[in-house]
Design a protein around this motif. Structure first.
Motif, PDB file in Angstrom:
ATOM      1  N   LEU A   1      11.280   4.148   1.715  1.00 41.49           N
ATOM      2  CA  LEU A   1      10.997   2.884   2.389  1.00 41.49           C
ATOM      3  C   LEU A   1      12.326   2.182   2.687  1.00 41.49           C
ATOM      4  N   PRO A   2      13.107   2.731   3.616  1.00 43.01           N
ATOM      5  CA  PRO A   2      14.444   2.192   3.882  1.00 43.01           C
ATOM      6  C   PRO A   2      14.410   0.721   4.293  1.00 43.01           C
TER       7      PRO A   2
ATOM      8  N   ASN B   1      15.442   4.697  -6.649  1.00 49.43           N
ATOM      9  CA  ASN B   1      16.093   5.470  -5.587  1.00 49.43           C
ATOM     10  C   ASN B   1      15.082   6.115  -4.656  1.00 49.43           C
ATOM     11  N   LEU B   2      13.977   6.599  -5.230  1.00 48.65           N
ATOM     12  CA  LEU B   2      12.957   7.241  -4.408  1.00 48.65           C
ATOM     13  C   LEU B   2      12.323   6.236  -3.451  1.00 48.65           C
TER      14      LEU B   2
ATOM     15  N   ALA C   1       0.838  -1.204   0.000  1.00 48.09           N
ATOM     16  CA  ALA C   1       0.000   0.000   0.000  1.00 48.09           C
ATOM     17  C   ALA C   1       0.870   1.251   0.000  1.00 48.09           C
ATOM     18  N   GLN C   2       1.964   1.224   0.753  1.00 50.42           N
ATOM     19  CA  GLN C   2       2.868   2.378   0.789  1.00 50.42           C
ATOM     20  C   GLN C   2       3.518   2.607  -0.575  1.00 50.42           C
ATOM     21  N   ILE C   3       3.898   1.521  -1.250  1.00 50.29           N
ATOM     22  CA  ILE C   3       4.492   1.648  -2.584  1.00 50.29           C
ATOM     23  C   ILE C   3       3.501   2.305  -3.546  1.00 50.29           C
ATOM     24  N   VAL C   4       2.260   1.840  -3.526  1.00 54.93           N
ATOM     25  CA  VAL C   4       1.236   2.402  -4.409  1.00 54.93           C
ATOM     26  C   VAL C   4       1.027   3.884  -4.116  1.00 54.93           C
ATOM     27  N   ASP C   5       0.996   4.253  -2.839  1.00 50.60           N
ATOM     28  CA  ASP C   5       0.818   5.663  -2.466  1.00 50.60           C
ATOM     29  C   ASP C   5       1.966   6.520  -2.994  1.00 50.60           C
TER      30      ASP C   5
END
Length: 301
Positions: free
Chosen positions: A289-290, A283-284, A226-230
């Motif tokens: 999302l380390p 890179n972003l 979900a975080q990736i999609v956001d």
């Protein structure tokens, strides 16, 4: 309409909920209504306003968004509203009366080069679709989009991608864009001014199982996915859209921390897309999302 199915989708605003449809509701653009008087050209919106908790109604080609007053919560009524909309649409109810007027709509179309030398972007001040659609040939377009089908009548057109307010056209190497872009731009503008159908059916129903995997996820994702999609939606999509393309999340391999995305439109097959993917998107995601992302891989749509 026949066999219309509605799926309920939450939004970031808890007073607004989306009712997504599996069929096209209107011919591009969008309509927003704040009360029943404003909704004179939309029998569906008028019917929804008879519900005492409905504050606003927003209608696009493939979803209806409804904002509620604070007198109740959506969880208490969303299924009833879903069933009401489904029944209305399956009974051939009119969504919006889009009868053309004698005055032509003031529509402009301008062309933009993209990082992909084979692709030209034709942007308009008219909203075309809320769902990205891509066609690899005229047969695919004939089942779904009269606009794309018409563009394929140019012998040099290889692929057509329609998104939001633009059409990205991929050409064969037989011509240079400098020789033909003006003709394509004029054709698309005249097509839109005439009020002809842009998309008649959403193409998802005819996609193969493999293509279905490339569909953008809706609300079922959680956690890292979900975080990736956001992040893609907020930071990446606006940039690639400006270049006539689109990026869609496909999957996340938890074990190997690999993100798979689908590139469409001008991004598909673009010589610079690999560099953009590695130097920009990868890179972003690693920065935001380390320790969760090792690599981003792309699949051309």
């Amino acid at each position: 309409m026949k066999d219309v199915k509605i799926t309920v989708q939450e939004t970031t605003n808890n007073t607004i909920i989306k009712f997504n449809t599996n069929q096209v509701l209107i011919n591009g653009g969008s309509y927003e209504y704040s009360n029943i008087d404003e909704a004179k050209n939309s029998p569906l919106a008028q019917q929804l306003f008879y519900l005492p908790f409905v504050k606003k109604v927003f209608i696009t080609a493939n979803f209806i968004a409804v904002q509620r007053f604070d007198i109740l919560e959506w969880i208490d009524v969303q299924e009833e509203v879903k069933e009401q909309i489904e029944a209305y649409l399956n009974d051939e109810g009119v969504v919006v009366d889009e009868a053309p007027t004698s005055k032509k709509e003031a529509i402009e179309v301008y062309s933009e080069v993209t990082p992909n030398p084979s692709v030209m972007k034709f942007a308009s001040n008219k909203s075309l679709t809320q769902t990205n659609v891509e066609y690899k040939n005229i047969d695919e377009a004939s089942k779904s989009s009269p606009l794309a089908q018409a563009v394929f009548n140019f012998p040099f057109v290889k692929e057509v991608f329609i998104s939001d307010n633009y059409v990205s056209v991929t050409k064969y190497d037989m011509v240079e864009w400098s020789d033909v872009f003006a003709e394509v731009r004029t054709f698309i503008r005249e097509y839109l001014v005439s009020g002809k159908t842009i998309i008649k059916d959403l193409p998802s129903e005819t996609k193969s199982a493999e293509e279905d995997k490339a569909e953008e996820p809706k609300v079922q994702l959680e956690g890292i996915e979900a975080q990736i999609v956001d992040i893609l939606d907020e930071y990446i999509k606006p940039a690639v859209a400006s270049d006539g393309g689109n990026i869609a999340f496909r999957s996340y391999d938890v074990e190997h921390k690999i993100v798979s995305v689908v590139l469409q439109g001008a991004c598909s097959g673009c010589p610079s897309s690999t560099a953009t993917l590695k130097n920009g998107i990868e890179n972003l995601l690693k920065e935001m999302l380390p320790n969760q992302i090792n690599e981003v891989v792309a699949i051309n749509g």
